[in-house]
Design a protein around this motif. Structure first.
Motif, PDB file in Angstrom:
ATOM      1  N   GLU A 132      -5.431   3.176   2.746  1.00  0.00           N
ATOM      2  CA  GLU A 132      -5.284   1.727   3.010  1.00  0.00           C
ATOM      3  C   GLU A 132      -4.058   1.396   3.864  1.00  0.00           C
ATOM      4  O   GLU A 132      -4.238   0.475   4.530  1.00  0.00           O
ATOM      5  CB  GLU A 132      -5.030   1.025   1.458  1.00  0.00           C
ATOM      6  N   ALA A 160       0.860  -1.214  -0.061  1.00  0.00           N
ATOM      7  CA  ALA A 160      -0.286   0.020   0.146  1.00  0.00           C
ATOM      8  C   ALA A 160       0.852   1.277  -0.158  1.00  0.00           C
ATOM      9  O   ALA A 160       0.392   2.132  -0.708  1.00  0.00           O
ATOM     10  CB  ALA A 160      -0.845   0.117   1.320  1.00  0.00           C
ATOM     11  N   TRP A 205      -1.167   4.438  -1.540  1.00  0.00           N
ATOM     12  CA  TRP A 205      -2.612   4.104  -0.873  1.00  0.00           C
ATOM     13  C   TRP A 205      -2.646   4.477   0.364  1.00  0.00           C
ATOM     14  O   TRP A 205      -2.380   3.602   1.381  1.00  0.00           O
ATOM     15  CB  TRP A 205      -3.325   2.796  -1.157  1.00  0.00           C
TER      16      TRP A 205
END
Length: 66
Positions: free
Chosen positions: A26, A18, A23
């Motif tokens: 996340e 991630a 991300w």
């Protein structure tokens, strides 16, 4: 069923992936899950250790004549 080490390793790998992909939400969610998993494992270890400490040796009963 995955063991605790596999779960920790999986979460750690997913956090790295991630982070690599950017991300951020996340990554943060996985970090929260990882911390919760570690806390749960610590609590289970403590509970197991406390249960074994409560065992009492009552010994062999003494039979007395009235």
């Amino acid at each position: 069923m995955a063991g605790p080490i596999e779960i920790i390793r999986s979460l750690t790998e997913r956090i790295a992936k991630a982070k690599l992909n950017g991300w951020l939400g996340e990554e943060e969610g996985l970090r929260v899950s990882l911390e919760a998993a570690r806390n749960k494992l610590t609590a289970l270890d403590r509970a197991r250790n406390q249960n074994t400490a409560r065992i009492a040796d009552l010994g062999i009963p003494q039979i007395r004549k009235p």
